[in-house]
Motif scaffolding. Structure first.
Motif, PDB file in Angstrom:
ATOM      1  N   HIS A  66      32.707  14.193 -39.864  1.00  0.00           N
ATOM      2  CA  HIS A  66      31.707  15.128 -40.366  1.00  0.00           C
ATOM      3  C   HIS A  66      30.431  14.306 -40.550  1.00  0.00           C
ATOM      4  O   HIS A  66      30.328  13.516 -41.481  1.00  0.00           O
ATOM      5  CB  HIS A  66      32.205  15.781 -41.655  1.00  0.00           C
ATOM      6  N   GLU A 102      28.421  13.316 -43.764  1.00  0.00           N
ATOM      7  CA  GLU A 102      29.076  12.652 -44.896  1.00  0.00           C
ATOM      8  C   GLU A 102      28.714  11.182 -44.774  1.00  0.00           C
ATOM      9  O   GLU A 102      29.461  10.355 -44.287  1.00  0.00           O
ATOM     10  CB  GLU A 102      30.588  12.901 -44.829  1.00  0.00           C
ATOM     11  N   HIS A 139      35.836   9.717 -45.362  1.00  0.00           N
ATOM     12  CA  HIS A 139      35.006  10.911 -45.572  1.00  0.00           C
ATOM     13  C   HIS A 139      34.210  10.745 -46.866  1.00  0.00           C
ATOM     14  O   HIS A 139      34.370   9.768 -47.600  1.00  0.00           O
ATOM     15  CB  HIS A 139      35.881  12.170 -45.659  1.00  0.00           C
TER      16      HIS A 139
HETATM   17 ZN   LIG Z   1      34.797  15.129 -43.975  1.00  0.00          ZN
END
Ligand SMILES: [Zn+2]
Length: 333
Positions: free
Chosen positions: A75, A78, A144
């Motif tokens: 992602h 992040e 993350h």
């Molecule tokens: Zn993530």
């Protein structure tokens, strides 16, 4: 780092087992001889949509040893997760500041493992990461942090598989990493062809793996970065990839259940709780108004729990996560 190689793909660093003879370890276009470091890319070919290049770093230890894959940036917004070798799977998400998904195909880059050679860009990238990284490492850590809309307190995931030796190692890894809240993630796909998440893809293939999260809402704060860096070094000590003793946490809060509080519809969010707060069942989490200030909802905590993350921005649409609550386990696993 004395006895291993390590390799970073985009968001992947691997510490590689040296073969019996001294030769370069290759991942994508990166190739490092024993005792050397190399950078390169994993080239995801053009398919039904555009090609993409995922950065990779290999650090090949001078002596034989295991291979550790450190992967982050699934992602791309992040940001804290990219602190190690600036690793980044989801480049379009990072560049365009789009949370959660790859804007090329609108898919999360941590939901489509083990991927497909003939799928969309996310699926092709996941396929390549499975083949080039997961299949070739011994252990894996997926990094993350709270996404742009997530005000998140640090925590880790530990996913026991039922295989005792593997679970012992992954538990040792998560305790050595040292984040003080650990989610026990039990119900996950076991079919190697439908593993969904990166760490689960490694776990199902017999490789101890964990997920770590620190960082929140697009900020890069030194305390979050320190948690990830120190946690990584401590885990490598636990795996005997670095000299010294790990800083293993003794009494973390084990979380046995996650409860998502979701928005019924669009509105403006006014939180009453902060990340990391402990709330009682029934406590008001905040207020949602329409666009002229009329209160339309007052979401409450359905359980007594810790606020793992809460929506960090004013906007909400139907189905958005207002808060993610973690229910502490009665006893340690
Ligand atoms: Zn993530």
């Amino acid at each position: 780092m004395n006895s291993r190689r390590y390799l970073g793909v985009f968001s992947v660093l691997l510490f590689l087992a040296a073969p019996l003879f001294a030769q370069a370890f290759r991942v994508g276009t990166a190739s490092a001889a024993p005792g050397e470091k190399s950078t390169g890319t994993l080239e995801v070919p053009t398919g039904v949509d555009a090609a993409t290049s995922i950065p990779v770093v290999i650090v090949n230890g001078a002596k034989p040893g295991k291979v550790l894959a450190l992967v982050s940036g699934a992602h791309g917004t992040e940001y804290v997760s990219t602190v190690i070798l600036v690793p980044l799977i989801n480049i379009q998400s990072f560049e365009q500041k789009v949370p959660h998904v790859n804007p090329v195909d609108n898919k999360s880059m941590n939901r489509f493992y083990p991927g497909k050679a003939d799928g969309t860009q996310t699926e092709r990238a996941s396929y390549l990461i499975t083949k080039e990284i997961v299949d070739r490492c011994d252990y894996l850590i997926d990094y993350h942090g709270g996404d742009l809309d997530e005000s998140l307190r640090p925590y880790a995931y530990w996913g026991p598989t039922g295989r005792e030796a593997q679970d012992r190692t992954s538990k040792e890894m998560v305790l050595a990493f040292g984040l003080d809240h650990i989610i026990i993630w039990r119900e996950r796909p076991t079919d190697p062809a439908a593993t969904r998440y990166l760490d689960n893809t490694a776990s199902v293939r017999g490789k101890p793996s964990i997920v770590v999260e620190a960082g929140h809402a697009g900020t890069v704060e030194s305390d979050d970065v320190a948690l990830l860096v120190n946690g990584t070094l401590s885990t490598m000590r636990a795996l005997k990839m670095l000299p010294g003793e790990p800083r293993t946490i003794e009494n973390p809060v084990w979380i046995e259940k996650l409860v998502d509080v979701l928005a019924d519809g669009p509105g403006i969010w006014y939180p009453l709780v902060k990340r990391g707060a402990y709330v009682s069942a029934g406590m008001k989490l905040g207020t949602i108004t329409d666009y002229v200030g009329k209160v339309i909802a007052e979401p409450r905590a359905p359980v007594s729990a810790v606020v793992l993350h809460v929506n960090a921005v004013p906007s909400l649409k139907k189905g958005d996560n207002i808060a993610d609550l973690g229910v502490p386990a009665a006893k340690a696993p």
